[in-house]
Enzyme design. Structure first.
Site, PDB file in Angstrom:
ATOM      1  N   HIS A  67      46.188 -17.074  -8.542  1.00  0.00           N
ATOM      2  CA  HIS A  67      46.394 -15.647  -8.263  1.00  0.00           C
ATOM      3  C   HIS A  67      46.242 -14.814  -9.531  1.00  0.00           C
ATOM      4  O   HIS A  67      45.607 -13.751  -9.512  1.00  0.00           O
ATOM      5  CB  HIS A  67      47.774 -15.419  -7.644  1.00  0.00           C
ATOM      6  CG  HIS A  67      47.948 -16.091  -6.318  1.00  0.00           C
ATOM      7  ND1 HIS A  67      49.156 -16.148  -5.655  1.00  0.00           N
ATOM      8  CD2 HIS A  67      47.064 -16.763  -5.534  1.00  0.00           C
ATOM      9  CE1 HIS A  67      49.009 -16.809  -4.527  1.00  0.00           C
ATOM     10  NE2 HIS A  67      47.755 -17.191  -4.431  1.00  0.00           N
ATOM     11  N   HIS A 214      42.923 -13.353   1.576  1.00  0.00           N
ATOM     12  CA  HIS A 214      43.629 -14.177   0.596  1.00  0.00           C
ATOM     13  C   HIS A 214      42.778 -15.375   0.183  1.00  0.00           C
ATOM     14  O   HIS A 214      42.782 -15.770  -0.991  1.00  0.00           O
ATOM     15  CB  HIS A 214      44.973 -14.664   1.123  1.00  0.00           C
ATOM     16  CG  HIS A 214      45.736 -15.411   0.071  1.00  0.00           C
ATOM     17  ND1 HIS A 214      46.413 -14.770  -0.939  1.00  0.00           N
ATOM     18  CD2 HIS A 214      45.861 -16.735  -0.176  1.00  0.00           C
ATOM     19  CE1 HIS A 214      46.939 -15.674  -1.748  1.00  0.00           C
ATOM     20  NE2 HIS A 214      46.613 -16.872  -1.312  1.00  0.00           N
ATOM     21  N   ASP A 218      41.737 -16.323  -3.615  1.00  0.00           N
ATOM     22  CA  ASP A 218      41.825 -17.642  -4.245  1.00  0.00           C
ATOM     23  C   ASP A 218      40.474 -18.082  -4.804  1.00  0.00           C
ATOM     24  O   ASP A 218      40.390 -18.653  -5.900  1.00  0.00           O
ATOM     25  CB  ASP A 218      42.296 -18.684  -3.229  1.00  0.00           C
ATOM     26  CG  ASP A 218      43.794 -18.632  -2.980  1.00  0.00           C
ATOM     27  OD1 ASP A 218      44.519 -18.007  -3.766  1.00  0.00           O
ATOM     28  OD2 ASP A 218      44.233 -19.235  -1.983  1.00  0.00           O
ATOM     29  N   HIS A 241      40.827 -24.921  -2.411  1.00  0.00           N
ATOM     30  CA  HIS A 241      40.858 -24.991  -3.878  1.00  0.00           C
ATOM     31  C   HIS A 241      39.939 -26.100  -4.386  1.00  0.00           C
ATOM     32  O   HIS A 241      39.308 -25.961  -5.434  1.00  0.00           O
ATOM     33  CB  HIS A 241      42.286 -25.217  -4.365  1.00  0.00           C
ATOM     34  CG  HIS A 241      43.191 -24.048  -4.123  1.00  0.00           C
ATOM     35  ND1 HIS A 241      42.964 -22.817  -4.677  1.00  0.00           N
ATOM     36  CD2 HIS A 241      44.315 -23.926  -3.369  1.00  0.00           C
ATOM     37  CE1 HIS A 241      43.911 -21.979  -4.278  1.00  0.00           C
ATOM     38  NE2 HIS A 241      44.740 -22.629  -3.487  1.00  0.00           N
TER      39      HIS A 241
END
Length: 257
Positions: A67, A214, A218, A241
């Protein structure tokens, strides 16, 4: 110059942490100074990507860096020292807004890439990165859930603070106990995450497509581990991720000489 100090808990560890953000001279890069040592924010230092991005170097480890790095990407911040006293950055409200609000804004740092880059994952997940004149990111998520279904978010390199930074992390109510059993989400609450129930979001959404935004947030943070954002049309389908950091690794290995 110190920009700000932020204090809070880590969403996964539940442990308190204070992070102080300080300007560094050009060419220094982004570094995290932890009690165990310094970690350079580079793709090669990614040690784990389960539910968050973890960086490590030697004995030092730091979790949930994405973040803050997303705010750096959206604001063109390339040189920054982050001094932390815990194992995980504070989650704040679950978005990147608390970081972006205290950082100075610079032009996006974009570099041309010589050829398309594609990384693929399970269940049709992929990120495709095609050379372009500027940066455009399209991010899509798909869940077999009556509320979520398919959501798409798009960012064209402007209005990061208004359009991307406020989007909060999220989780499904069915997953909460599993996360706790796995030693994760110990610091999670309705103050720092959106919980998806079968019939409602709790708390209410900031954007109709906040979940997709969001994921885009990321993605930007993880890509910033390459040291730049590409001049590219990026299409991300069900990014994670792991996929994001694989793309960052490919970008970081481009020879610009």
């Amino acid at each position: 110059m110190i920009y700000a100090t932020r204090t809070g808990v880590g969403i996964h560890t539940g442990q308190p942490c204070t992070a102080t953000l300080e300007a560094l001279p050009p060419g220094s890069g982004i570094v995290f100074d932890t009690p165990q040592g310094r970690i350079q924010a580079q793709a090669e230092n990614v040690t784990e990507t389960l539910r968050c991005t973890v960086l490590g170097s030697g004995e030092a480890r730091l979790s949930t860096v994405e973040h803050l790095l997303s705010a750096c990407a959206g604001y063109g911040i390339r040189d920054l020292k982050v001094t932390v006293d815990g194992p995980e950055l504070p989650i704040l409200d679950g978005s990147a807004a608390g970081w972006a609000q205290v950082l100075p804004q610079s032009p996006l740092y974009l570099r041309e890439i010589p050829e398309p880059l594609i990384v693929t994952g399970k269940g049709g997940a992929f990120i495709a990165c095609y050379p372009a004149e500027t940066l455009t990111v399209t991010c899509a998520i798909a869940f077999e859930h009556p509320l979520v279904g398919t959501q798409v978010a798009r960012w064209e390199g402007d209005a990061y603070l208004e359009e991307i930074a406020p989007a909060r992390t999220f989780g499904f109510i069915e997953e909460v106990q599993k996360l706790l059993d796995a030693g994760l989400a110990k610091g999670g609450s309705l103050d720092n995450a959106v919980i998806v129930h079968q019939d409602r979001y709790e708390p209410s959404l900031r954007f109709d497509n906040e979940l997709a935004r969001h994921k885009l947030l990321d993605l930007l943070g993880d890509i910033w581990l390459a040291g730049f954002l590409p001049k590219a049309d990026i299409i991300a389908m069900k990014p994670s991720h792991g996929l994001n950091c694989r793309l960052a690794s490919l970008l970081s290995r481009i020879d610009f000489e």
